[in-house]
Motif scaffolding. Structure first.
Motif, mmCIF file in Angstrom:
data_model
loop_
_atom_site.group_PDB
_atom_site.id
_atom_site.type_symbol
_atom_site.label_atom_id
_atom_site.label_comp_id
_atom_site.label_asym_id
_atom_site.label_seq_id
_atom_site.Cartn_x
_atom_site.Cartn_y
_atom_site.Cartn_z
ATOM 1 N N LEU A 103 0.823 -1.210 0.000
ATOM 2 C CA LEU A 103 0.000 0.000 0.000
ATOM 3 C C LEU A 103 0.855 1.258 0.000
ATOM 4 O O LEU A 103 0.561 2.233 -0.703
ATOM 5 C CB LEU A 103 -0.946 -0.004 1.201
ATOM 6 N N LEU A 104 1.928 1.261 0.790
ATOM 7 C CA LEU A 104 2.760 2.466 0.882
ATOM 8 C C LEU A 104 3.718 2.601 -0.301
ATOM 9 O O LEU A 104 4.100 3.711 -0.663
ATOM 10 C CB LEU A 104 3.539 2.453 2.200
ATOM 11 N N TYR A 153 11.789 12.975 1.098
ATOM 12 C CA TYR A 153 10.555 12.447 0.506
ATOM 13 C C TYR A 153 9.454 12.326 1.557
ATOM 14 O O TYR A 153 8.282 12.621 1.278
ATOM 15 C CB TYR A 153 10.809 11.089 -0.147
ATOM 16 N N PHE A 154 9.794 11.882 2.754
ATOM 17 C CA PHE A 154 8.789 11.812 3.816
ATOM 18 C C PHE A 154 8.243 13.202 4.129
ATOM 19 O O PHE A 154 7.043 13.379 4.327
ATOM 20 C CB PHE A 154 9.382 11.172 5.073
ATOM 21 N N ILE A 171 6.009 9.075 0.373
ATOM 22 C CA ILE A 171 6.570 7.859 0.958
ATOM 23 C C ILE A 171 6.891 6.842 -0.133
ATOM 24 O O ILE A 171 7.896 6.126 -0.062
ATOM 25 C CB ILE A 171 5.594 7.278 2.001
ATOM 26 N N TYR A 172 6.069 6.801 -1.171
ATOM 27 C CA TYR A 172 6.312 5.853 -2.269
ATOM 28 C C TYR A 172 7.644 6.151 -2.949
ATOM 29 O O TYR A 172 8.362 5.234 -3.371
ATOM 30 C CB TYR A 172 5.161 5.898 -3.278
ATOM 31 N N LYS A 173 8.021 7.423 -3.049
ATOM 32 C CA LYS A 173 9.309 7.769 -3.659
ATOM 33 C C LYS A 173 10.463 7.417 -2.725
ATOM 34 O O LYS A 173 11.547 7.022 -3.181
ATOM 35 C CB LYS A 173 9.347 9.255 -4.009
ATOM 36 N N ALA A 174 10.247 7.562 -1.424
ATOM 37 C CA ALA A 174 11.270 7.138 -0.463
ATOM 38 C C ALA A 174 11.560 5.654 -0.636
ATOM 39 O O ALA A 174 12.728 5.225 -0.652
ATOM 40 C CB ALA A 174 10.807 7.429 0.960
ATOM 41 N N LEU A 175 10.501 4.858 -0.803
ATOM 42 C CA LEU A 175 10.689 3.415 -0.992
ATOM 43 C C LEU A 175 11.321 3.100 -2.341
ATOM 44 O O LEU A 175 12.138 2.177 -2.445
ATOM 45 C CB LEU A 175 9.350 2.702 -0.837
#
Length: 581
Positions: free
Chosen positions: A358-359, A449-450, A455-459
């Motif tokens: 999801l994240l 990013y956070f 958050i998706y870009k952080a991942l």
């Protein structure tokens, strides 16, 4: 917000992560009151509710890792309104019994999902009733409420009045024409009744000034622009009560037994209730950060700030907005039978697996699509194979028989500003220095990013580095190096040291998203719980001529695969039938 350098240098300044400086930031040392929406209890939770809670949880956990400073995460359930009254009647139960049951489902789901909430508020609690009554009295005391006859289109499922421009006509299930909300598609009906009205029109200019002076208060940017466009239109006064004869399940208007406080006013005040309103909220307000779905943006970005201004309080510091989840391209709907049960997803994909999906896949600016094959492919590729496979390979007894954090050789992996020079005198290649530079920059990049609610870009950035690390490990093939040869052993240990250091950084950075898996990874590396904050993110200190506290330390116990591979639907069906895939 944090700003990234124009490019990541091989030797960036060795400094702790800086605290964000803009208003509404979540830097260490500041108070931080994060909240999800409170969820309506007319039905059980679905993955859209879970997504809201996981976004807030990841932000809360990330902020906690940045450093000391009081932080809280509030969630809960919205339990008043005509919709609850009708749902209870349809179920043959009382509103209070319905609320207890469904609120329990939400609380159990969030506990199972490892949502780190510090307060679970129910709007039927005495503390909230008192806060709402005090808030109403403050509005009344400032002369911002008046009684008048109100008529217009009302949508019971959405609990809101709509203008003529917000409705359209569509056929109902029997093919008869009916009026529905343009946004939600729910049926509306014409209502005329005497209500209390809030002088919302007086706050159009203050709201505009507030937004123009705080460009980052609503994130992502497209939603900020939506709210500005809304404020270009006339802002009519807002009905803030319903006739008690129509709505009994709610908080009565103080001093007027014929009226019930409008459910959205009641619900919005929950953010003040958890802050301690009306007596102890000043310690936490306005350090409020709301995570909300785009369907309730107007309530949070226009009505709520105006109501706060009306009682002399500042608007929230930040409103994070996200879009919705579809299923195979269709909106989730009871009538379509495609509402996804999060608990079933935990059983199929594990809690961390579904959290990660999801994240990782959720993009706040646009609706995202769920289907089973997509989850399995992503989780297997990035958690089971790329991350779990890397940990398994570099800790295998055949490659690391001593089971320790090996030593780093500065002669094998020389430090220098020119890759060509150091490559000629050591064994590291240009691509290896690129890996070091990427991982060195990663903590700052992830935090940025956070801070931008991406958050998706952080991942994405973490996964890119994980793949780089796998390339590094494969390129140097430590399983081919001979430990009996001193020169090769020195390089083998260095390759393992660099790989373990990369994994340590990834484990710390992934804690807000997959806490159980990150804990398992860090425990396998022998990293103690007190060594997992963002202050411990100094990467590869031996490369920079500083001691490494983990060098020579025994690794933690091997508890099996970091993340189990998920089975595809076809494989699972074949195994049930006793056949080999």
């Amino acid at each position: 917000m944090l700003s990234l350098p124009a490019r990541c240098l091989l030797r960036p300044p060795r400094r702790p992560l800086p605290a964000p400086s803009r208003r509404g930031s979540s830097g260490p040392g500041r108070r931080w009151l994060l909240s999800t929406p409170i969820f309506y209890v007319n039905g059980p939770p679905h993955i859209g509710h879970l997504y809201s809670a996981l976004l807030a949880d990841a932000l809360h956990r990330h902020r906690g890792l940045l450093g000391p400073g009081p932080g809280r995460l509030a969630t809960g359930t919205d339990e008043h309104g005509l919709k609850i009254q009708q749902a209870a009647a349809a179920a043959g139960t009382s509103p209070s019994e319905l609320c207890v049951h469904v609120s329990g489902l939400f609380r159990d789901l969030f506990s199972r999902a490892a949502v780190s909430f510090t307060d679970f508020i129910r709007t039927t609690e005495p503390r909230h009733r008192r806060a709402v009554q005090c808030f109403w009295a403050a509005l009344q005391g400032r002369g911002l409420l008046y009684k008048d006859f109100y008529e217009g289109w009302y949508c019971t499922p959405d609990e809101c009045f709509l203008t003529q421009g917000q409705i359209t006509e569509r056929p109902d299930a029997q093919g008869r024409p009916c009026k529905v909300s343009l946004e939600s598609g729910h049926q509306v009906h014409w209502t005329k009744e005497e209500n209390y009205m809030f002088k919302l029109s007086e706050f159009q200019e203050p709201l505009r000034k507030w937004l123009q002076g705080n460009r980052h208060v609503i994130s992502p940017e497209p939603f900020y622009q939506v709210v500005l466009r809304w404020l270009e239109e006339d802002l009519p006064d807002l009905s803030v009560s319903r006739e008690r004869s129509r709505l009994q399940w709610g908080i009565p208007v103080p001093g007027d037994s014929t009226q019930t406080i409008y459910v959205w006013v009641d619900a919005l005040v929950n953010y003040l209730t958890v802050a301690g309103y009306p007596d102890a909220h000043h310690a936490w307000w306005p350090a409020a950060h709301h995570v909300v779905g785009k369907d309730i943006l107007k309530f949070h970005a226009i009505y709520w700030p105006a109501l706060l201004m009306a009682v002399g309080l500042d608007p929230p510091e930040q409103i994070y907005v996200h879009s919705h989840w579809t299923v195979h391209g269709q909106k989730m709907s009871k009538s379509l039978g495609n509402v996804v049960d999060p608990v079933a997803c935990f059983k199929q994909y594990t809690v961390d697996g579904f959290r990660y999906f999801l994240l990782r896949q959720g993009v706040p600016e646009r609706d995202c699509d769920y289907y089973e094959e997509k989850v399995i492919k992503l989780v297997n590729s990035e958690l089971a194979d790329a991350l779990g496979g890397l940990l398994n390979r570099c800790t295998a007894p055949s490659i690391n028989p001593s089971g320790i954090y090996p030593h780093f050789s500065e002669s094998c992996f020389r430090k220098g500003s020119d890759h060509m020079d150091v490559e000629a005198s050591g064994r590291a290649l240009a691509e290896d220095y690129e890996l070091v530079a990427s991982v060195d920059c990663l903590p700052l990049q992830v935090t940025d990013y956070f801070e931008h609610f991406q958050i998706y870009k952080a991942l994405e950035s973490v996964v890119a580095c994980v793949r780089q690390t796998n390339g590094f490990f494969q390129r140097h093939a430590p399983w081919k190096l001979c430990r009996d040869n001193p020169a090769e052993k020195c390089w083998l240990d260095t390759v393992l040291h660099v790989t373990l250091e990369c994994l340590r950084i990834y484990g710390i950075l992934l804690q807000p998203v997959i806490p159980a898996t990150a804990d398992k990874l860090l425990s396998r590396l022998g990293i103690k719980p007190e060594e997992r904050a963002f202050t411990d993110l100094t990467f590869l200190p031996r490369y920079h001529g500083k001691p490494c506290p983990f060098e020579g330390r025994r690794l933690g116990p091997d508890t099996g695969a970091l993340f189990p591979r998920l089975e595809t639907p076809r494989r699972r069906q074949l195994e049930i039938k006793g056949l080999r895939p």
